[in-house]
Scaffold this active site. Structure first.
Site, PDB file in Angstrom:
ATOM      1  N   LYS A  29       1.929  -3.588   6.846  1.00 54.75           N
ATOM      2  CA  LYS A  29       2.343  -3.766   5.442  1.00 54.75           C
ATOM      3  C   LYS A  29       3.865  -3.624   5.316  1.00 54.75           C
ATOM      4  O   LYS A  29       4.522  -4.365   4.582  1.00 54.75           O
ATOM      5  CB  LYS A  29       1.652  -2.725   4.552  1.00 54.75           C
ATOM      6  CG  LYS A  29       0.161  -2.925   4.409  1.00 54.75           C
ATOM      7  CD  LYS A  29      -0.149  -4.132   3.549  1.00 54.75           C
ATOM      8  CE  LYS A  29      -1.620  -4.468   3.536  1.00 54.75           C
ATOM      9  NZ  LYS A  29      -1.917  -5.761   2.906  1.00 54.75           N
TER      10      LYS A  29
ATOM     11  N   TYR B  47      -1.870  -0.246  10.658  1.00 56.60           N
ATOM     12  CA  TYR B  47      -2.152  -0.925   9.381  1.00 56.60           C
ATOM     13  C   TYR B  47      -0.955  -0.777   8.432  1.00 56.60           C
ATOM     14  O   TYR B  47      -0.447  -1.754   7.886  1.00 56.60           O
ATOM     15  CB  TYR B  47      -3.420  -0.344   8.732  1.00 56.60           C
ATOM     16  CG  TYR B  47      -3.560  -0.718   7.281  1.00 56.60           C
ATOM     17  CD1 TYR B  47      -3.862  -2.029   6.919  1.00 56.60           C
ATOM     18  CD2 TYR B  47      -3.357   0.217   6.263  1.00 56.60           C
ATOM     19  CE1 TYR B  47      -3.970  -2.393   5.584  1.00 56.60           C
ATOM     20  CE2 TYR B  47      -3.462  -0.133   4.935  1.00 56.60           C
ATOM     21  CZ  TYR B  47      -3.767  -1.442   4.592  1.00 56.60           C
ATOM     22  OH  TYR B  47      -3.850  -1.798   3.274  1.00 56.60           O
TER      23      TYR B  47
ATOM     24  N   SER C 100       0.830  -1.199   0.000  1.00 50.29           N
ATOM     25  CA  SER C 100       0.000   0.000   0.000  1.00 50.29           C
ATOM     26  C   SER C 100       0.866   1.252   0.000  1.00 50.29           C
ATOM     27  O   SER C 100       1.976   1.253   0.559  1.00 50.29           O
ATOM     28  CB  SER C 100      -0.856  -0.038   1.271  1.00 50.29           C
ATOM     29  OG  SER C 100      -1.417   1.220   1.511  1.00 50.29           O
TER      30      SER C 100
HETATM   31  N1  LIG Z   1      -8.766  -1.241  -0.964  1.00 48.88           N
HETATM   32  C1  LIG Z   1      -7.762  -0.429  -0.675  1.00 48.88           C
HETATM   33  O1  LIG Z   1      -7.965   0.787  -0.556  1.00 48.88           O
HETATM   34  C2  LIG Z   1      -6.351  -0.955  -0.504  1.00 48.88           C
HETATM   35  C3  LIG Z   1      -5.269  -0.075  -0.655  1.00 48.88           C
HETATM   36  C4  LIG Z   1      -3.982  -0.558  -0.482  1.00 48.88           C
HETATM   37  C5  LIG Z   1      -3.785  -1.906  -0.170  1.00 48.88           C
HETATM   38  N2  LIG Z   1      -4.852  -2.738  -0.018  1.00 48.88           N
HETATM   39  C6  LIG Z   1      -4.612  -4.141   0.353  1.00 48.88           C
HETATM   40  O2  LIG Z   1      -5.100  -4.979  -0.688  1.00 48.88           O
HETATM   41  C7  LIG Z   1      -5.582  -6.201  -0.141  1.00 48.88           C
HETATM   42  C8  LIG Z   1      -6.988  -6.436  -0.644  1.00 48.88           C
HETATM   43  O3  LIG Z   1      -7.799  -5.331  -0.260  1.00 48.88           O
HETATM   44  P1  LIG Z   1      -9.350  -5.260  -0.601  1.00 48.88           P
HETATM   45  O4  LIG Z   1      -9.684  -3.831  -0.750  1.00 48.88           O
HETATM   46  O5  LIG Z   1      -9.686  -6.219  -1.674  1.00 48.88           O
HETATM   47  O6  LIG Z   1      -9.941  -5.747   0.794  1.00 48.88           O
HETATM   48  P2  LIG Z   1     -11.114  -6.777   1.099  1.00 48.88           P
HETATM   49  O7  LIG Z   1     -11.373  -6.723   2.560  1.00 48.88           O
HETATM   50  O8  LIG Z   1     -12.261  -6.576   0.172  1.00 48.88           O
HETATM   51  O9  LIG Z   1     -10.428  -8.169   0.724  1.00 48.88           O
HETATM   52  C9  LIG Z   1      -9.570  -8.861   1.614  1.00 48.88           C
HETATM   53  C10 LIG Z   1     -10.060 -10.292   1.681  1.00 48.88           C
HETATM   54  O10 LIG Z   1      -9.211 -11.024   2.569  1.00 48.88           O
HETATM   55  C11 LIG Z   1     -10.005 -11.857   3.365  1.00 48.88           C
HETATM   56  N3  LIG Z   1      -9.235 -12.126   4.598  1.00 48.88           N
HETATM   57  C12 LIG Z   1      -8.860 -11.252   5.550  1.00 48.88           C
HETATM   58  N4  LIG Z   1      -8.148 -11.876   6.508  1.00 48.88           N
HETATM   59  C13 LIG Z   1      -8.049 -13.190   6.134  1.00 48.88           C
HETATM   60  C14 LIG Z   1      -7.445 -14.338   6.699  1.00 48.88           C
HETATM   61  N5  LIG Z   1      -6.808 -14.293   7.863  1.00 48.88           N
HETATM   62  N6  LIG Z   1      -7.536 -15.520   6.038  1.00 48.88           N
HETATM   63  C15 LIG Z   1      -8.202 -15.591   4.858  1.00 48.88           C
HETATM   64  N7  LIG Z   1      -8.814 -14.534   4.276  1.00 48.88           N
HETATM   65  C16 LIG Z   1      -8.735 -13.352   4.909  1.00 48.88           C
HETATM   66  C17 LIG Z   1     -11.306 -11.099   3.591  1.00 48.88           C
HETATM   67  O11 LIG Z   1     -12.399 -11.933   3.893  1.00 48.88           O
HETATM   68  C18 LIG Z   1     -11.485 -10.398   2.239  1.00 48.88           C
HETATM   69  O12 LIG Z   1     -12.263 -11.185   1.348  1.00 48.88           O
HETATM   70  C19 LIG Z   1      -5.490  -6.064   1.383  1.00 48.88           C
HETATM   71  O13 LIG Z   1      -4.326  -6.732   1.816  1.00 48.88           O
HETATM   72  C20 LIG Z   1      -5.377  -4.571   1.592  1.00 48.88           C
HETATM   73  O14 LIG Z   1      -4.659  -4.261   2.749  1.00 48.88           O
HETATM   74  C21 LIG Z   1      -6.127  -2.301  -0.199  1.00 48.88           C
END
Ligand SMILES: NC(=O)c1ccc[n+]([C@@H]2O[C@H](COP(=O)([O-])OP(=O)(O)OC[C@H]3O[C@@H](n4cnc5c(N)ncnc54)[C@H](O)[C@@H]3O)[C@@H](O)[C@H]2O)c1
Length: 337
Positions: free
Chosen positions: A152, A148, A124
């Site tokens: 990362k 958070y 991120s």
């Molecule tokens: N959306 C954003 O703004 C953003 C920005 C930068 C980075 N990210 C990173 O990208 C990744 C995906 O983000 P997203 O927006 O799709 O989030 P999201 O919450 O929609 O998807 C994450 C998925 O991981 C699953 N999950 C969480 N913990 C788990 C575990 N212990 N075991 C199995 N499954 C688990 C959740 O059920 C969910 O389906 C994350 O790691 C997030 O930190 C997201």
């Protein structure tokens, strides 16, 4: 290629799954469904015409992960699974580190055990922290300012140590900026339960009258209109960035690389609200309020490295981001009736 997507039923994971299947890959979803629904796998089948196996499990379950990697003859892993709400991470850092850092350690143990060394990690822009200069390039010092972001950063550091210990690994740390938008089908998108933490789904719910109004925190920043500026990137562009990263890992000889995925363009909150009103034909009532502690005034990406190393640039416009979000909002509201 057989690719495991941890967090595969989540927002970014599901869009990436659609893109990978369209490019001819075999995708296996692995998710504990703590922030998504199993029905996403069915929607992906409708979109792609292929049944995508879903393993319901936690990434901290190393044995189940190892079994899944072997059973499905996985060749590469894209690691999306994680918790992502900054505010929650401040309140409960132990849970965040357990899930995001502990979960990644478990995944790496499973991958090591079965000899898989190709990994794309969802990092991120928050790893950069307070900007020393803008746009952030990948050489910008890291210095996350909340638990958070630090979770990362810890994972990035662990992956760096791993790549130095064993040059056989091929690791891409993709530093996302602000993913928004939805698949053209309107079947998948960002659908947080409860009150959304992110701006775009909040705006969409105000436009659909599910929420009364938007509060904009900070209108006196040193930005063109005083509101906060971010680099919003369409989730389908982001999905294509993962495909580009996998291709580049298979060709490259560097064990680890870090790449920004953004548009390089800063958009203010008011600009986004304005674009959303035009795209949806709805009004988005909003009020201006004081700054929120911990919010950065502005940040956006330098995207030159993504172009040079992955051959990837974001193609979709702010209008595309707003239109697809609105289409998903309307479609999912009808589907849930
Ligand atoms: N959306 C954003 O703004 C953003 C920005 C930068 C980075 N990210 C990173 O990208 C990744 C995906 O983000 P997203 O927006 O799709 O989030 P999201 O919450 O929609 O998807 C994450 C998925 O991981 C699953 N999950 C969480 N913990 C788990 C575990 N212990 N075991 C199995 N499954 C688990 C959740 O059920 C969910 O389906 C994350 O790691 C997030 O930190 C997201």
């Amino acid at each position: 290629m057989n690719i495991l997507l941890t967090g595969g039923t989540g927002y970014i994971g599901s869009h990436t799954a659609a893109t990978l299947v369209a490019a001819g890959h075999r995708v296996i979803l692995y998710d504990n469904l703590c922030n998504s629904q199993a029905s996403v796998a069915d929607r992906l089948q409708t979109i792609t015409g292929h049944a995508l196996p879903l393993v319901v499990g936690d990434i901290r379950d190393t044995a189940l992960l190892s079994k899944t990697l072997t059973t499905h003859q996985i060749e590469a892993v894209i690691h999306f699974a994680g918790l992502k709400a900054v505010g929650d991470s401040v309140k409960d850092p132990v849970t965040y580190f357990d899930n995001n850092v502990g979960g990644t350690i478990s995944l790496l143990q499973a991958m090591k055990a079965v000899g898989i060394k190709t990994l794309v990690f969802s990092s991120s822009a928050t790893v950069y922290g307070v900007p020393h200069y803008l746009p952030y390039d990948e050489k910008h010092p890291t210095g996350a300012i909340n638990p958070y972001g630090r979770s990362k950063l810890h994972v990035e550091e662990l992956l760096s140590d791993l790549a130095h210990a064993d040059a056989g690994w091929r690791i891409a740390c993709l530093r996302y900026f602000n993913p928004v938008g939805a698949h053209d089908s309107g079947l998948i998108g960002e659908d947080p339960s409860g009150i959304p933490n992110n701006l775009m789904p909040y705006v969409a719910r105000v436009a659909s009258k599910a929420l009364p109004q938007l509060t904009i925190f900070g209108s006196d920043y040193d930005t063109p209109d005083g509101t906060g500026v971010r680099d919003y990137v369409h989730v389908m562009d982001l999905a294509e960035g993962h495909l580009a990263a996998l291709i580049s890992l298979s060709k490259g000889d560097s064990p680890i690389r870090y790449t920004n995925l953004g548009t390089g363009i800063g958009i203010s909150v008011l600009q986004l609200v304005d674009a959303f009103q035009r795209a949806s034909g709805q009004t988005v009532p909003h009020i201006l309020a004081a700054r929120r502690p911990g919010d950065l005034p502005a940040y956006y990406a330098d995207v030159a490295k993504a172009k040079a190393e992955l051959g990837w640039t974001a193609k979709r416009t702010l209008e595309d981001m707003c239109e697809s979000t609105w289409h998903f909002q309307v479609t999912s509201r009808h589907a849930n009736k």
